[in-house]
Design a protein around this motif. Structure first.
Motif, mmCIF file in Angstrom:
data_model
loop_
_atom_site.group_PDB
_atom_site.id
_atom_site.type_symbol
_atom_site.label_atom_id
_atom_site.label_comp_id
_atom_site.label_asym_id
_atom_site.label_seq_id
_atom_site.Cartn_x
_atom_site.Cartn_y
_atom_site.Cartn_z
ATOM 1 N N CYS A 106 1.593 3.549 13.120
ATOM 2 C CA CYS A 106 1.438 4.984 12.846
ATOM 3 C C CYS A 106 2.703 5.502 12.187
ATOM 4 C CB CYS A 106 1.151 5.734 14.136
ATOM 5 S SG CYS A 106 -0.284 5.077 15.044
ATOM 6 N N TRP A 107 2.542 6.116 11.025
ATOM 7 C CA TRP A 107 3.671 6.484 10.164
ATOM 8 C C TRP A 107 4.007 7.964 10.276
ATOM 9 C CZ3 TRP A 107 6.116 2.574 7.658
ATOM 10 C CH2 TRP A 107 5.438 1.352 7.612
ATOM 11 N N ALA A 108 5.284 8.269 10.205
ATOM 12 C CA ALA A 108 5.747 9.662 10.261
ATOM 13 C C ALA A 108 5.601 10.350 8.910
ATOM 14 C CB ALA A 108 7.193 9.720 10.728
ATOM 15 N N THR A 109 6.071 9.684 7.850
ATOM 16 C CA THR A 109 6.127 10.344 6.532
ATOM 17 C C THR A 109 5.526 9.493 5.430
ATOM 18 O OG1 THR A 109 8.355 9.455 6.211
ATOM 19 C CG2 THR A 109 8.180 11.678 7.123
ATOM 20 N N ILE A 165 -4.748 12.446 19.627
ATOM 21 C CA ILE A 165 -3.402 13.018 19.750
ATOM 22 C C ILE A 165 -2.611 12.864 18.452
ATOM 23 C CG2 ILE A 165 -1.147 12.715 20.873
ATOM 24 C CD1 ILE A 165 -2.708 12.066 23.463
ATOM 25 N N VAL A 166 -2.592 11.672 17.889
ATOM 26 C CA VAL A 166 -1.715 11.425 16.736
ATOM 27 C C VAL A 166 -2.331 11.892 15.417
ATOM 28 C CG1 VAL A 166 -0.609 9.487 17.899
ATOM 29 C CG2 VAL A 166 -2.484 9.047 16.304
ATOM 30 N N GLY A 167 -3.642 12.081 15.386
ATOM 31 C CA GLY A 167 -4.301 12.541 14.168
ATOM 32 C C GLY A 167 -4.955 11.403 13.408
ATOM 33 N N PRO A 168 -6.003 11.695 12.659
ATOM 34 C CA PRO A 168 -6.789 10.656 11.999
ATOM 35 C C PRO A 168 -6.117 10.028 10.785
ATOM 36 C CG PRO A 168 -7.614 12.822 11.411
ATOM 37 C CD PRO A 168 -6.561 13.036 12.452
ATOM 38 N N THR A 169 -5.049 10.626 10.288
ATOM 39 C CA THR A 169 -4.414 10.092 9.073
ATOM 40 C C THR A 169 -3.071 9.424 9.328
ATOM 41 O OG1 THR A 169 -3.297 12.196 8.615
ATOM 42 C CG2 THR A 169 -5.507 11.886 7.662
ATOM 43 N N ALA A 170 -2.668 9.323 10.590
ATOM 44 C CA ALA A 170 -1.335 8.788 10.883
ATOM 45 C C ALA A 170 -1.298 7.265 10.967
ATOM 46 C CB ALA A 170 -0.818 9.380 12.193
ATOM 47 N N CYS A 171 -2.367 6.652 11.460
ATOM 48 C CA CYS A 171 -2.307 5.239 11.831
ATOM 49 C C CYS A 171 -3.075 4.329 10.881
ATOM 50 C CB CYS A 171 -2.845 5.052 13.238
ATOM 51 S SG CYS A 171 -1.943 6.009 14.482
ATOM 52 N N ALA A 172 -2.536 3.124 10.738
ATOM 53 C CA ALA A 172 -3.132 2.134 9.848
ATOM 54 C C ALA A 172 -3.362 0.829 10.598
ATOM 55 C CB ALA A 172 -2.217 1.882 8.658
ATOM 56 N N GLU A 183 6.861 3.969 3.466
ATOM 57 C CA GLU A 183 7.980 3.906 2.538
ATOM 58 C C GLU A 183 9.091 3.084 3.172
ATOM 59 O OE1 GLU A 183 9.120 7.925 1.936
ATOM 60 O OE2 GLU A 183 7.194 8.515 1.059
ATOM 61 N N GLU A 184 9.983 2.574 2.354
ATOM 62 C CA GLU A 184 11.090 1.780 2.851
ATOM 63 C C GLU A 184 11.918 2.576 3.854
ATOM 64 O OE1 GLU A 184 14.620 -1.081 1.047
ATOM 65 O OE2 GLU A 184 13.419 0.154 -0.284
ATOM 66 N N PHE A 185 12.122 1.989 5.034
ATOM 67 C CA PHE A 185 12.893 2.583 6.136
ATOM 68 C C PHE A 185 12.243 3.833 6.727
ATOM 69 C CE2 PHE A 185 16.354 0.868 3.235
ATOM 70 C CZ PHE A 185 16.359 -0.385 3.831
ATOM 71 N N ALA A 186 10.976 4.111 6.405
ATOM 72 C CA ALA A 186 10.315 5.302 6.954
ATOM 73 C C ALA A 186 10.065 5.128 8.454
ATOM 74 C CB ALA A 186 8.995 5.551 6.235
ATOM 75 N N PRO A 187 10.184 6.195 9.237
ATOM 76 C CA PRO A 187 9.912 6.104 10.674
ATOM 77 C C PRO A 187 8.446 5.749 10.938
ATOM 78 C CG PRO A 187 11.104 8.120 10.146
ATOM 79 C CD PRO A 187 10.653 7.525 8.848
ATOM 80 N N TYR A 188 8.230 4.918 11.963
ATOM 81 C CA TYR A 188 6.866 4.565 12.346
ATOM 82 C C TYR A 188 6.835 4.195 13.815
ATOM 83 C CZ TYR A 188 8.435 -0.313 12.044
ATOM 84 O OH TYR A 188 9.112 -1.496 12.225
ATOM 85 N N ALA A 189 5.617 4.079 14.351
ATOM 86 C CA ALA A 189 5.416 3.645 15.731
ATOM 87 C C ALA A 189 4.384 2.532 15.755
ATOM 88 C CB ALA A 189 4.938 4.804 16.595
ATOM 89 N N HIS A 190 4.504 1.658 16.747
ATOM 90 C CA HIS A 190 3.473 0.669 17.035
ATOM 91 C C HIS A 190 2.837 1.058 18.367
ATOM 92 C CE1 HIS A 190 5.418 -2.682 14.423
ATOM 93 N NE2 HIS A 190 4.525 -2.002 13.756
ATOM 94 N N SER A 240 0.826 -1.202 0.000
ATOM 95 C CA SER A 240 0.000 0.000 0.000
ATOM 96 C C SER A 240 0.859 1.250 0.000
ATOM 97 C CB SER A 240 -0.915 -0.030 1.228
ATOM 98 O OG SER A 240 -1.778 1.070 1.231
ATOM 99 N N GLY A 241 1.739 1.371 -0.955
ATOM 100 C CA GLY A 241 2.648 2.508 -0.999
ATOM 101 C C GLY A 241 1.947 3.840 -1.174
ATOM 102 N N ALA A 242 0.724 3.824 -1.666
ATOM 103 C CA ALA A 242 0.019 5.080 -1.933
ATOM 104 C C ALA A 242 -0.991 5.419 -0.854
ATOM 105 C CB ALA A 242 -0.682 4.981 -3.285
ATOM 106 N N ALA A 243 -0.980 4.673 0.259
ATOM 107 C CA ALA A 243 -2.006 4.881 1.282
ATOM 108 C C ALA A 243 -1.925 6.265 1.910
ATOM 109 C CB ALA A 243 -1.894 3.812 2.361
ATOM 110 N N GLY A 244 -0.719 6.841 2.003
ATOM 111 C CA GLY A 244 -0.585 8.216 2.461
ATOM 112 C C GLY A 244 -0.668 8.428 3.952
ATOM 113 N N PHE A 245 -0.470 7.405 4.762
ATOM 114 C CA PHE A 245 -0.493 7.601 6.206
ATOM 115 C C PHE A 245 0.722 8.414 6.620
ATOM 116 C CE2 PHE A 245 -2.677 3.514 5.525
ATOM 117 C CZ PHE A 245 -3.919 3.853 6.031
ATOM 118 N N SER A 246 0.519 9.448 7.436
ATOM 119 C CA SER A 246 1.626 10.280 7.894
ATOM 120 C C SER A 246 1.171 11.145 9.058
ATOM 121 C CB SER A 246 2.148 11.177 6.752
ATOM 122 O OG SER A 246 1.145 12.087 6.353
ATOM 123 N N GLY A 247 2.146 11.765 9.720
ATOM 124 C CA GLY A 247 1.841 12.706 10.784
ATOM 125 C C GLY A 247 2.306 12.287 12.168
ATOM 126 N N MET A 248 2.744 11.028 12.319
ATOM 127 C CA MET A 248 3.223 10.580 13.629
ATOM 128 C C MET A 248 4.621 11.147 13.860
ATOM 129 S SD MET A 248 2.379 8.886 16.251
ATOM 130 C CE MET A 248 3.059 8.109 17.699
#
Length: 195
Positions: A77-80, A53-60, A83-90, A25-33
């Motif tokens: 929850c994705w930062a950017t 807190i994290v926003g409605p578009t950050a988490c999948a 994407e490969e090696f992109a920062p994220y949180a569980h 899902s490379g085009a899902a666009g989750f970001s903001g964490m």
């Protein structure tokens, strides 16, 4: 040798998850964490409180937007973006729907890592986090996961301190992981710190 193999498996799982998610899902666009939001989410919060807190578009969840009604225990929850090696949180919730575990990958890195193999070798089971930081260098490490499995009790609380050497904090740079339970080191492993 066991420490090296375990670290390689951990890194491989992280890479596999990120690459797999990117392919799915490379085009899902989750970001903001980010790390500031990770710090703000607290154990005992509901899914809705976390999303506020994290926003409605950050988490999948399964490559779909996470919602307060999601029944899967862990939000990614994705930062950017995915994407490969992109920062994220569980962010993981217990059976009562309360946050009890959180971890992140590359959302915060040490300012000036200096840990050496000799310093790594000095860390022993039973040390506190403060003692470990003093041993390996106070600017070498970040806490990358926390859990309070018996929430609201703090008994059995766990954490991981991830530390880097003077070779920097790039993805393939030498790293060490120190596991804690109830504030004391229970184990350690490393990748390329000690060869």
């Amino acid at each position: 040798m066991v420490g090296i193999k375990k670290a390689v498996v951990v890194a491989g799982v992280a890479v596999g998850f990120v690459v797999g998610a990117a392919g799915a899902s490379g085009a899902a666009g989750f970001s903001g964490m980010d790390k500031e939001k990770w710090d703000r989410v607290r154990f005992g919060m509901s899914r809705q409180e976390v999303l506020d807190i994290v926003g409605p578009t950050a988490c999948a969840v399964d490559n779909k937007p996470a919602t307060a009604e999601s029944t899967v225990p862990t939000f990614t929850c994705w930062a950017t973006g995915i994407e490969e090696f992109a920062p994220y949180a569980h962010l993981t919730f217990n059976a009562d729907g309360k946050l009890y575990m959180k971890s992140f990958y590359r959302m915060s890195l040490p300012t000036a890592p200096t840990m050496t193999a000799a310093q790594y070798n000095k860390v022993a089971v039973g040390m506190t986090e403060e003692q470990v930081r003093k041993t390996v260098g106070t600017n070498s490490c970040v806490v990358t996961d926390l859990a309070q499995p018996a929430f609201p009790s703090t008994a059995g609380a766990t954490s991981t301190l991830t530390c880097w050497t003077g070779k920097g904090s790039g993805f393939l740079a030498p790293q060490a992981w120190f596991s804690f339970k109830d504030g004391k080191v229970t184990g350690k492993h490393q990748r390329d710190v000690v060869k």
